[in-house]
Design a protein around this motif. Structure first.
Motif, PDB file in Angstrom:
ATOM      1  N   ALA A   1       0.830  -1.206   0.000  1.00  0.00           N
ATOM      2  CA  ALA A   1       0.000   0.000   0.000  1.00  0.00           C
ATOM      3  C   ALA A   1       0.865   1.258   0.000  1.00  0.00           C
ATOM      4  CB  ALA A   1      -0.932  -0.003   1.204  1.00  0.00           C
ATOM      5  N   TYR A   2       2.005   1.215   0.706  1.00  0.00           N
ATOM      6  CA  TYR A   2       2.918   2.367   0.727  1.00  0.00           C
ATOM      7  C   TYR A   2       3.398   2.703  -0.684  1.00  0.00           C
ATOM      8  CZ  TYR A   2       3.355   1.347   5.758  1.00  0.00           C
ATOM      9  OH  TYR A   2       3.121   1.103   7.079  1.00  0.00           O
ATOM     10  N   VAL A   3       3.811   1.661  -1.400  1.00  0.00           N
ATOM     11  CA  VAL A   3       4.346   1.873  -2.752  1.00  0.00           C
ATOM     12  C   VAL A   3       3.251   2.394  -3.688  1.00  0.00           C
ATOM     13  CG1 VAL A   3       5.453   0.770  -4.732  1.00  0.00           C
ATOM     14  CG2 VAL A   3       6.110   0.095  -2.405  1.00  0.00           C
ATOM     15  N   VAL A   4       2.048   1.827  -3.563  1.00  0.00           N
ATOM     16  CA  VAL A   4       0.933   2.265  -4.413  1.00  0.00           C
ATOM     17  C   VAL A   4       0.599   3.728  -4.146  1.00  0.00           C
ATOM     18  CG1 VAL A   4      -1.523   1.959  -4.906  1.00  0.00           C
ATOM     19  CG2 VAL A   4      -0.044  -0.041  -4.659  1.00  0.00           C
ATOM     20  N   LEU A   5       0.485   4.085  -2.868  1.00  0.00           N
ATOM     21  CA  LEU A   5       0.170   5.475  -2.531  1.00  0.00           C
ATOM     22  C   LEU A   5       1.311   6.407  -2.932  1.00  0.00           C
ATOM     23  CD1 LEU A   5      -1.688   7.568  -1.308  1.00  0.00           C
ATOM     24  CD2 LEU A   5      -0.748   7.031   0.959  1.00  0.00           C
ATOM     25  N   ALA A   6       2.553   5.925  -2.828  1.00  0.00           N
ATOM     26  CA  ALA A   6       3.698   6.739  -3.231  1.00  0.00           C
ATOM     27  C   ALA A   6       3.615   7.100  -4.714  1.00  0.00           C
ATOM     28  CB  ALA A   6       5.000   5.997  -2.951  1.00  0.00           C
ATOM     29  N   VAL A   7       3.239   6.119  -5.543  1.00  0.00           N
ATOM     30  CA  VAL A   7       3.102   6.363  -6.983  1.00  0.00           C
ATOM     31  C   VAL A   7       1.964   7.350  -7.245  1.00  0.00           C
ATOM     32  CG1 VAL A   7       2.561   5.313  -9.210  1.00  0.00           C
ATOM     33  CG2 VAL A   7       4.085   4.128  -7.609  1.00  0.00           C
ATOM     34  N   LEU A   8       0.838   7.150  -6.564  1.00  0.00           N
ATOM     35  CA  LEU A   8      -0.296   8.064  -6.736  1.00  0.00           C
ATOM     36  C   LEU A   8       0.055   9.471  -6.267  1.00  0.00           C
ATOM     37  CD1 LEU A   8      -3.270   5.824  -5.521  1.00  0.00           C
ATOM     38  CD2 LEU A   8      -2.724   6.472  -7.877  1.00  0.00           C
ATOM     39  N   ALA A   9       0.827   9.546  -5.175  1.00  0.00           N
ATOM     40  CA  ALA A   9       1.174  10.847  -4.608  1.00  0.00           C
ATOM     41  C   ALA A   9       2.049  11.677  -5.543  1.00  0.00           C
ATOM     42  CB  ALA A   9       1.878  10.661  -3.271  1.00  0.00           C
ATOM     43  N   VAL A  10       2.791  11.005  -6.426  1.00  0.00           N
ATOM     44  CA  VAL A  10       3.590  11.745  -7.409  1.00  0.00           C
ATOM     45  C   VAL A  10       2.692  12.681  -8.225  1.00  0.00           C
ATOM     46  CG1 VAL A  10       5.027  11.541  -9.471  1.00  0.00           C
ATOM     47  CG2 VAL A  10       5.374   9.976  -7.553  1.00  0.00           C
ATOM     48  N   PHE A  11       1.473  12.242  -8.475  1.00  0.00           N
ATOM     49  CA  PHE A  11       0.526  13.038  -9.253  1.00  0.00           C
ATOM     50  C   PHE A  11      -0.331  13.944  -8.364  1.00  0.00           C
ATOM     51  CE2 PHE A  11       1.332   9.041 -11.450  1.00  0.00           C
ATOM     52  CZ  PHE A  11       1.778   9.499 -12.688  1.00  0.00           C
ATOM     53  N   LEU A  12      -0.444  13.587  -7.078  1.00  0.00           N
ATOM     54  CA  LEU A  12      -1.324  14.347  -6.185  1.00  0.00           C
ATOM     55  C   LEU A  12      -0.623  15.495  -5.469  1.00  0.00           C
ATOM     56  CD1 LEU A  12      -3.300  11.383  -4.560  1.00  0.00           C
ATOM     57  CD2 LEU A  12      -4.125  12.983  -6.294  1.00  0.00           C
ATOM     58  N   VAL A  13       0.679  15.311  -5.182  1.00  0.00           N
ATOM     59  CA  VAL A  13       1.413  16.367  -4.490  1.00  0.00           C
ATOM     60  C   VAL A  13       1.563  17.564  -5.410  1.00  0.00           C
ATOM     61  CG1 VAL A  13       3.653  17.036  -3.531  1.00  0.00           C
ATOM     62  CG2 VAL A  13       2.659  14.813  -2.951  1.00  0.00           C
ATOM     63  N   LYS A  14       1.138  18.721  -4.925  1.00  0.00           N
ATOM     64  CA  LYS A  14       1.196  19.927  -5.741  1.00  0.00           C
ATOM     65  C   LYS A  14       2.545  20.610  -5.593  1.00  0.00           C
ATOM     66  CE  LYS A  14      -3.746  21.024  -5.667  1.00  0.00           C
ATOM     67  NZ  LYS A  14      -4.752  22.069  -5.358  1.00  0.00           N
ATOM     68  N   ASN A  15       2.962  21.293  -6.657  1.00  0.00           N
ATOM     69  CA  ASN A  15       4.147  22.117  -6.565  1.00  0.00           C
ATOM     70  C   ASN A  15       3.883  23.255  -5.605  1.00  0.00           C
ATOM     71  OD1 ASN A  15       5.627  20.593  -8.391  1.00  0.00           O
ATOM     72  ND2 ASN A  15       4.831  21.731 -10.150  1.00  0.00           N
ATOM     73  N   ARG A  16       4.942  23.811  -5.049  1.00  0.00           N
ATOM     74  CA  ARG A  16       4.771  24.832  -4.030  1.00  0.00           C
ATOM     75  C   ARG A  16       3.971  26.023  -4.533  1.00  0.00           C
ATOM     76  NH1 ARG A  16       9.971  26.890  -0.821  1.00  0.00           N
ATOM     77  NH2 ARG A  16      10.351  24.671  -1.011  1.00  0.00           N
ATOM     78  N   SER A  17       4.230  26.449  -5.764  1.00  0.00           N
ATOM     79  CA  SER A  17       3.506  27.595  -6.319  1.00  0.00           C
ATOM     80  C   SER A  17       2.020  27.287  -6.441  1.00  0.00           C
ATOM     81  CB  SER A  17       4.073  27.971  -7.696  1.00  0.00           C
ATOM     82  OG  SER A  17       4.004  26.864  -8.581  1.00  0.00           O
ATOM     83  N   ASP A  18       1.699  26.041  -6.843  1.00  0.00           N
ATOM     84  CA  ASP A  18       0.301  25.646  -6.952  1.00  0.00           C
ATOM     85  C   ASP A  18      -0.348  25.599  -5.579  1.00  0.00           C
ATOM     86  OD1 ASP A  18       0.615  25.371  -9.644  1.00  0.00           O
ATOM     87  OD2 ASP A  18       1.060  23.222  -9.562  1.00  0.00           O
ATOM     88  N   ALA A  19       0.421  25.083  -4.571  1.00  0.00           N
ATOM     89  CA  ALA A  19      -0.119  25.000  -3.232  1.00  0.00           C
ATOM     90  C   ALA A  19      -0.390  26.396  -2.683  1.00  0.00           C
ATOM     91  CB  ALA A  19       0.862  24.250  -2.309  1.00  0.00           C
ATOM     92  N   GLY A  20       0.509  27.327  -3.008  1.00  0.00           N
ATOM     93  CA  GLY A  20       0.332  28.698  -2.542  1.00  0.00           C
ATOM     94  C   GLY A  20      -0.914  29.327  -3.139  1.00  0.00           C
ATOM     95  N   ARG A  21      -1.153  29.088  -4.422  1.00  0.00           N
ATOM     96  CA  ARG A  21      -2.353  29.627  -5.051  1.00  0.00           C
ATOM     97  C   ARG A  21      -3.600  28.985  -4.462  1.00  0.00           C
ATOM     98  NH1 ARG A  21       0.870  29.534  -9.794  1.00  0.00           N
ATOM     99  NH2 ARG A  21       0.048  27.504 -10.430  1.00  0.00           N
TER     100      ARG A  21
END
Length: 290
Positions: free
Chosen positions: A264-284
């Protein structure tokens, strides 16, 4: 007097050059840091186990409390203390343990839950009668040493280094998890077979990703250290070994359930690559939500 002032000025210039080098973070400096840390840790381990050779049972490192302490815990603790000195030399101690500058998202709590559940499962699965109280205490202390040292190195220093270099948060996530995994590739040097090391490295990448997400959502490094500090000793007590997933020390059915969380860790890690926002996006995103 003039010579003394000149010496002080030169010392300040040296320290500032040292700080400037590491504050201007980059992927290769982070990789250099990890490589040097790993090498220093290996030398410390060799030195401690040589000096305490009569106390370390090399064929069964967990067999006695002193073997656990001097064979594994003390070298990791000394490496952790060196990391603290490194951070102090850069003035990073306070910011490393302060509130994180990049906020987490609600979905990241999934990582915390995925780490906590197998900890509880392993506590239930452990055959406690197989361990003495002294062994349990030594292994718990080992867990604290591992949690402090590995999280300070990766989710602390590495993450700060990459952020200071202006890297997008998604890349900070991937690189910090990757460098954590590379640290465990060094197990090959200790004599582990290639297949075991490969599995450990993949698991370490997934677990490292969970720690990064936990850092983001809890907001403080101390909580990640404690999560990690609970993971390793419960795994050791339940399986009867270090970096193993057998049922030597616990109920095999429950351990199989706990082992599924590694996937599950590995699966979520792969999904998180697409879910984690760049800092500029997170700021907006924060700005748009007020």
């Amino acid at each position: 007097m003039a010579e003394r002032e000149l010496s002080v000025d030169q010392g300040r210039e040296h320290r500032s050059a040292w700080a400037r080098f590491w504050n201007a973070g980059s992927w290769w400096k982070a990789l250099l840091f990890i490589a040097v840390y790993w090498g220093v840790y290996q030398l410390i381990g060799l030195g401690v186990t040589t000096l305490a050779a009569g106390l370390v049972v090399r064929d069964d490192i967990l067999s006695t409390p002193l073997s656990v302490l001097f064979g594994v815990a003390v070298p990791i603790l000394l490496a952790g203390l060196l990391l603290l000195l490194f951070a102090r030399s850069l003035g990073w101690i306070r910011p490393l343990f302060a509130r994180q500058p990049v906020e987490g998202r609600a979905w990241m709590w999934v990582a915390v839950v995925l780490v906590l559940i197998p900890i509880v499962v392993r506590l239930v699965a452990t055959q406690w009668s197989a361990w003495s109280v002294a062994q349990v205490l030594a292994i718990l202390f080992l867990g604290l040493c591992i949690g402090l040292t590995e999280e300070l190195a990766t989710r602390g220093i590495i993450v700060r280094m990459l952020r200071s270099g202006g890297y997008h948060e998604r890349l900070v996530f991937v690189l910090s998890s990757l460098y954590f995994a590379l640290l465990h590739a060094g197990n090959f040097v200790s004599g582990q077979d290639v297949a075991t090391v490969a599995i450990t490295v993949v698991y370490a990448f997934g677990f490292g990703a969970m720690m990064y997400l936990s850092l983001r959502v809890t907001g403080r490094l101390i909580w990640v250290i404690l999560l990690h500090a609970a993971t390793d000793p419960t795994t050791i007590l339940a399986t009867g070994g270090i970096d193993t997933h057998t049922a030597a020390g616990g109920a095999s059915g429950l351990l199989s359930i706990a082992g599924l969380f590694g996937i599950a860790y590995v699966v979520l890690a792969v999904l998180a690559v697409f879910l984690v926002k760049n800092r500029s996006d997170a700021g907006r995103s924060r700005a748009s939500t007020g």
